[in-house]
Scaffold this motif. Structure first.
Motif, PDB file in Angstrom:
ATOM      1  N   ASP A  48     121.878 -27.779  66.621  1.00  0.00           N
ATOM      2  CA  ASP A  48     120.617 -27.447  67.435  1.00  0.00           C
ATOM      3  C   ASP A  48     119.935 -26.400  66.378  1.00  0.00           C
ATOM      4  OD1 ASP A  48     118.525 -26.988  69.156  1.00  0.00           O
ATOM      5  OD2 ASP A  48     119.781 -26.485  70.827  1.00  0.00           O
ATOM      6  N   ILE A  49     118.758 -26.912  65.796  1.00  0.00           N
ATOM      7  CA  ILE A  49     117.968 -25.856  64.948  1.00  0.00           C
ATOM      8  C   ILE A  49     116.517 -25.512  65.723  1.00  0.00           C
ATOM      9  CG2 ILE A  49     116.834 -25.451  62.858  1.00  0.00           C
ATOM     10  CD1 ILE A  49     118.966 -27.516  61.855  1.00  0.00           C
ATOM     11  N   ARG A  50     116.225 -24.231  65.882  1.00  0.00           N
ATOM     12  CA  ARG A  50     114.891 -23.729  66.313  1.00  0.00           C
ATOM     13  C   ARG A  50     113.967 -24.240  65.619  1.00  0.00           C
ATOM     14  NH1 ARG A  50     115.676 -17.723  68.817  1.00  0.00           N
ATOM     15  NH2 ARG A  50     116.809 -18.209  70.537  1.00  0.00           N
ATOM     16  N   THR A  51     112.686 -24.844  66.257  1.00  0.00           N
ATOM     17  CA  THR A  51     111.435 -25.081  65.353  1.00  0.00           C
ATOM     18  C   THR A  51     110.472 -24.293  65.973  1.00  0.00           C
ATOM     19  OG1 THR A  51     110.928 -26.756  67.005  1.00  0.00           O
ATOM     20  CG2 THR A  51     112.117 -27.633  65.137  1.00  0.00           C
ATOM     21  N   VAL A  52     109.381 -23.801  65.091  1.00  0.00           N
ATOM     22  CA  VAL A  52     108.042 -23.165  65.555  1.00  0.00           C
ATOM     23  C   VAL A  52     107.005 -23.558  64.970  1.00  0.00           C
ATOM     24  CG1 VAL A  52     108.455 -21.736  63.629  1.00  0.00           C
ATOM     25  CG2 VAL A  52     107.195 -20.971  65.418  1.00  0.00           C
ATOM     26  N   ASN A  53     105.836 -23.618  65.993  1.00  0.00           N
ATOM     27  CA  ASN A  53     104.766 -24.497  65.759  1.00  0.00           C
ATOM     28  C   ASN A  53     103.911 -23.148  65.056  1.00  0.00           C
ATOM     29  OD1 ASN A  53     105.362 -26.846  66.527  1.00  0.00           O
ATOM     30  ND2 ASN A  53     104.848 -26.343  68.489  1.00  0.00           N
ATOM     31  N   LEU A  54     103.310 -23.333  63.933  1.00  0.00           N
ATOM     32  CA  LEU A  54     102.608 -22.144  63.307  1.00  0.00           C
ATOM     33  C   LEU A  54     101.002 -22.482  63.385  1.00  0.00           C
ATOM     34  CD1 LEU A  54     104.651 -21.508  60.093  1.00  0.00           C
ATOM     35  CD2 LEU A  54     104.973 -20.483  62.378  1.00  0.00           C
ATOM     36  N   SER A  55     100.315 -21.421  63.730  1.00  0.00           N
ATOM     37  CA  SER A  55      98.970 -21.490  64.094  1.00  0.00           C
ATOM     38  C   SER A  55      97.988 -20.148  63.750  1.00  0.00           C
ATOM     39  CB  SER A  55      98.647 -21.982  65.602  1.00  0.00           C
ATOM     40  OG  SER A  55      99.075 -20.875  66.341  1.00  0.00           O
ATOM     41  N   PHE A  56      96.815 -20.291  63.337  1.00  0.00           N
ATOM     42  CA  PHE A  56      96.150 -19.025  63.292  1.00  0.00           C
ATOM     43  C   PHE A  56      95.805 -18.736  64.862  1.00  0.00           C
ATOM     44  CE2 PHE A  56      95.197 -21.857  59.472  1.00  0.00           C
ATOM     45  CZ  PHE A  56      95.495 -20.666  58.532  1.00  0.00           C
ATOM     46  N   ARG A  57      95.723 -17.143  64.818  1.00  0.00           N
ATOM     47  CA  ARG A  57      95.223 -16.607  65.858  1.00  0.00           C
ATOM     48  C   ARG A  57      93.961 -16.498  66.277  1.00  0.00           C
ATOM     49  NH1 ARG A  57      98.147 -11.089  67.402  1.00  0.00           N
ATOM     50  NH2 ARG A  57      97.247 -10.570  65.329  1.00  0.00           N
ATOM     51  N   VAL A  58      93.103 -16.968  65.220  1.00  0.00           N
ATOM     52  CA  VAL A  58      91.664 -16.981  65.338  1.00  0.00           C
ATOM     53  C   VAL A  58      91.142 -18.428  64.904  1.00  0.00           C
ATOM     54  CG1 VAL A  58      91.239 -14.423  64.744  1.00  0.00           C
ATOM     55  CG2 VAL A  58      91.222 -16.142  63.176  1.00  0.00           C
ATOM     56  N   GLY A  59      89.836 -18.771  65.193  1.00  0.00           N
ATOM     57  CA  GLY A  59      89.551 -20.086  64.937  1.00  0.00           C
ATOM     58  C   GLY A  59      88.750 -20.048  63.602  1.00  0.00           C
ATOM     59  N   GLY A  60      88.177 -21.177  63.032  1.00  0.00           N
ATOM     60  CA  GLY A  60      87.496 -21.395  61.983  1.00  0.00           C
ATOM     61  C   GLY A  60      87.803 -22.539  61.263  1.00  0.00           C
ATOM     62  N   ARG A  61      86.977 -22.621  59.993  1.00  0.00           N
ATOM     63  CA  ARG A  61      87.329 -23.671  59.200  1.00  0.00           C
ATOM     64  C   ARG A  61      88.622 -23.589  58.302  1.00  0.00           C
ATOM     65  NH1 ARG A  61      83.887 -27.919  57.982  1.00  0.00           N
ATOM     66  NH2 ARG A  61      82.231 -26.600  58.915  1.00  0.00           N
ATOM     67  N   LEU A  62      89.387 -24.406  58.228  1.00  0.00           N
ATOM     68  CA  LEU A  62      90.742 -24.622  57.329  1.00  0.00           C
ATOM     69  C   LEU A  62      90.082 -24.641  56.114  1.00  0.00           C
ATOM     70  CD1 LEU A  62      93.656 -24.219  57.245  1.00  0.00           C
ATOM     71  CD2 LEU A  62      93.769 -26.619  57.273  1.00  0.00           C
ATOM     72  N   GLN A  63      90.458 -23.574  55.181  1.00  0.00           N
ATOM     73  CA  GLN A  63      90.095 -23.644  53.791  1.00  0.00           C
ATOM     74  C   GLN A  63      91.065 -24.114  52.687  1.00  0.00           C
ATOM     75  OE1 GLN A  63      89.274 -19.774  51.677  1.00  0.00           O
ATOM     76  NE2 GLN A  63      87.015 -20.572  51.640  1.00  0.00           N
TER      77      GLN A  63
ATOM     78  N   ALA B 162      91.522 -21.453  68.111  1.00  0.00           N
ATOM     79  CA  ALA B 162      92.616 -20.204  67.954  1.00  0.00           C
ATOM     80  C   ALA B 162      93.788 -20.914  68.575  1.00  0.00           C
ATOM     81  CB  ALA B 162      92.280 -19.090  68.636  1.00  0.00           C
ATOM     82  N   GLY B 163      94.870 -20.770  67.929  1.00  0.00           N
ATOM     83  CA  GLY B 163      96.282 -21.458  68.635  1.00  0.00           C
ATOM     84  C   GLY B 163      96.520 -22.865  68.261  1.00  0.00           C
ATOM     85  N   SER B 164      95.708 -23.654  67.590  1.00  0.00           N
ATOM     86  CA  SER B 164      95.830 -24.940  67.170  1.00  0.00           C
ATOM     87  C   SER B 164      96.985 -25.133  66.085  1.00  0.00           C
ATOM     88  CB  SER B 164      94.612 -25.753  66.416  1.00  0.00           C
ATOM     89  OG  SER B 164      93.522 -25.587  67.508  1.00  0.00           O
ATOM     90  N   THR B 165      97.811 -26.049  66.458  1.00  0.00           N
ATOM     91  CA  THR B 165      99.143 -26.081  65.594  1.00  0.00           C
ATOM     92  C   THR B 165      98.779 -26.687  64.226  1.00  0.00           C
ATOM     93  OG1 THR B 165     100.514 -26.550  67.399  1.00  0.00           O
ATOM     94  CG2 THR B 165     101.402 -27.546  65.110  1.00  0.00           C
ATOM     95  N   VAL B 166      98.939 -26.040  63.343  1.00  0.00           N
ATOM     96  CA  VAL B 166      98.843 -26.381  61.799  1.00  0.00           C
ATOM     97  C   VAL B 166     100.079 -26.705  61.174  1.00  0.00           C
ATOM     98  CG1 VAL B 166      98.186 -25.421  59.625  1.00  0.00           C
ATOM     99  CG2 VAL B 166      97.077 -24.572  61.653  1.00  0.00           C
ATOM    100  N   LEU B 167     101.189 -26.213  61.320  1.00  0.00           N
ATOM    101  CA  LEU B 167     102.590 -26.689  60.746  1.00  0.00           C
ATOM    102  C   LEU B 167     103.714 -26.439  61.985  1.00  0.00           C
ATOM    103  CD1 LEU B 167     102.430 -24.777  57.307  1.00  0.00           C
ATOM    104  CD2 LEU B 167     101.940 -27.163  57.626  1.00  0.00           C
ATOM    105  N   THR B 168     104.553 -27.388  61.884  1.00  0.00           N
ATOM    106  CA  THR B 168     105.797 -27.091  62.578  1.00  0.00           C
ATOM    107  C   THR B 168     106.837 -26.960  61.603  1.00  0.00           C
ATOM    108  OG1 THR B 168     104.786 -28.723  64.372  1.00  0.00           O
ATOM    109  CG2 THR B 168     107.453 -28.368  63.992  1.00  0.00           C
ATOM    110  N   VAL B 169     107.537 -26.028  61.911  1.00  0.00           N
ATOM    111  CA  VAL B 169     108.544 -25.547  60.808  1.00  0.00           C
ATOM    112  C   VAL B 169     109.967 -25.486  61.653  1.00  0.00           C
ATOM    113  CG1 VAL B 169     109.285 -23.510  59.473  1.00  0.00           C
ATOM    114  CG2 VAL B 169     106.789 -24.341  59.519  1.00  0.00           C
ATOM    115  N   SER B 170     110.862 -25.984  60.943  1.00  0.00           N
ATOM    116  CA  SER B 170     112.347 -25.747  61.307  1.00  0.00           C
ATOM    117  C   SER B 170     112.904 -24.401  60.504  1.00  0.00           C
ATOM    118  CB  SER B 170     113.250 -26.925  60.873  1.00  0.00           C
ATOM    119  OG  SER B 170     113.528 -27.131  59.772  1.00  0.00           O
ATOM    120  N   LEU B 171     113.378 -23.492  61.639  1.00  0.00           N
ATOM    121  CA  LEU B 171     113.966 -22.132  60.982  1.00  0.00           C
ATOM    122  C   LEU B 171     115.231 -22.408  60.278  1.00  0.00           C
ATOM    123  CD1 LEU B 171     113.068 -19.957  63.706  1.00  0.00           C
ATOM    124  CD2 LEU B 171     111.713 -20.739  62.132  1.00  0.00           C
ATOM    125  N   THR B 172     115.524 -21.662  59.491  1.00  0.00           N
ATOM    126  CA  THR B 172     116.768 -21.861  58.670  1.00  0.00           C
ATOM    127  C   THR B 172     117.841 -21.214  59.337  1.00  0.00           C
ATOM    128  OG1 THR B 172     115.704 -21.742  56.533  1.00  0.00           O
ATOM    129  CG2 THR B 172     118.127 -21.445  56.221  1.00  0.00           C
TER     130      THR B 172
END
Length: 331
Positions: A40-55, A227-237
């Motif tokens: 069982d490995i934890r995963t986390v959804n990474l997102s920006f806390r603010v909205g805008g155009r992804l550069q 704001a809060g839209s998932t950008v990456l899903t990461v499995s934690l080491t």
């Protein structure tokens, strides 16, 4: 019977007795307890806390991440402009607060004092003129209208003097405490808005919270994000643990802190090491994913076994066999 034959028979009997005793002792020893579970490995959804155009987005699926690594950025221009506006608001509020706390300048007080002297001279003249008009009225040299006009001029001069005196008192006393408190509150509000603008600009950069591996890249540069839209899903080491289950009759052997060997199909001769970190206080039916030979419908207790030497070979959901000596002494 010859003596050598007797000795040989005795030795054979002793060997047989020792062998039977060993087999009996081994049969009396408890079998090593074997548990079955999954990684069982934890995963986390990474997102920006603010909205805008992804550069920019600097990582892709499968990339290894290090804590503090920059992963992507939003277009910072709107937040840079908001920061400049917030700084200007703080400067304005600070200037108003400083002005109101320092009170009136000496030049302003001097002008107010001069206005009082001028109004006092005008009042004295109007008062003296009115008194002279009263004497003339008694001898009927002037009309009643002339006397009334003199009194009206005196009253106006008196009102102007009172107004000038009040203004001088105000300048000397400074601003009211309520006005100072209001100016201070406005300054604090502007400072809070500045702090928020700085935080918003900082949050246009996405940073890895810990070591891990990118599982999913959900968006691409140019996308408009809320704001809060998932950008990456990461499995934690870390942490990596095994979710396993133990029956009630073996629950006494599963104590937190007890060391366990963990075997995978890919490494049958080289076990991982782990420690029991959590034992569920409530029973549940054995999950279908746990392939145990005799506990398919029995009530079991969930264990969390923390893997102390985890590596990249352990994957989410991988089946694991956990063993330890059921006769090992424990608290």
């Amino acid at each position: 019977m010859k003596k050598p034959v007797v000795i040989a028979l005795v030795v054979a009997g002793l060997v047989a007795a020792i062998g039977l005793g060993t087999l009996w002792y081994q049969s009396r020893q408890p079998e090593p307890l074997t548990l079955y579970g999954n990684v069982d490995i934890r995963t986390v959804n990474l997102s920006f806390r603010v909205g805008g155009r992804l550069q920019t987005l600097k990582v892709d699926e499968g990339d290894a991440l290090k804590a503090g690594q920059t992963l992507g950025t939003l277009d910072p221009a709107p937040y840079q402009n908001a920061l400049l506006q917030a700084k200007a608001n703080v400067s304005t509020a600070q200037a108003k607060y400083d002005l109101i706390t320092e009170g009136y300048r000496a030049e302003e007080i001097a002008q107010a004092l001069a206005a009082v002297n001028q109004a006092k001279a005008a009042y004295d003249y109007a008062q003296n003129f009115y008194q002279r008009q009263q004497g003339l009225w008694k001898t009927r040299v002037i009309s009643a209208n002339d006397l009334e006009n003199a009194r009206s001029s005196r009253d106006q001069a008196q009102a102007s003097l009172k107004s000038a005196q009040d203004k001088l008192s105000q300048f000397r006393a400074g601003n009211r405490p309520q006005e100072i408190a209001q100016a201070k509150a406005s300054l604090e509000q502007a400072q809070a808005q500045l702090a928020q603008a700085e935080l918003d600009l900082h949050d246009t950069t996405l940073v890895a919270p810990t070591d891990g591996t990118v599982l999913t890249r959900a968006v691409e540069p140019g996308s408009m994000l809320n704001a809060g839209s998932t950008v990456l899903t990461v499995s934690l080491t870390h942490p990596v643990w095994v979710r396993a289950y133990v029956s009630e009759r073996n629950l006494g052997d599963a104590k937190p802190g007890r060391e366990i060997l963990l075997y995978t199909d890919g490494r049958p001769d080289k076990p991982y090491h782990g420690k029991i970190g959590f034992v569920s206080p409530t029973a549940e039916f054995t999950p279908k994913s746990v392939e145990t030979p005799d506990l398919r419908t029995d009530l079991v207790y969930r264990l969390r076994i923390i893997v102390t030497d985890a590596d990249d070979a352990l994957r989410q959901g991988m089946p694991v066999t956990a063993t330890f000596d059921a006769g090992q002494p424990h608290e």
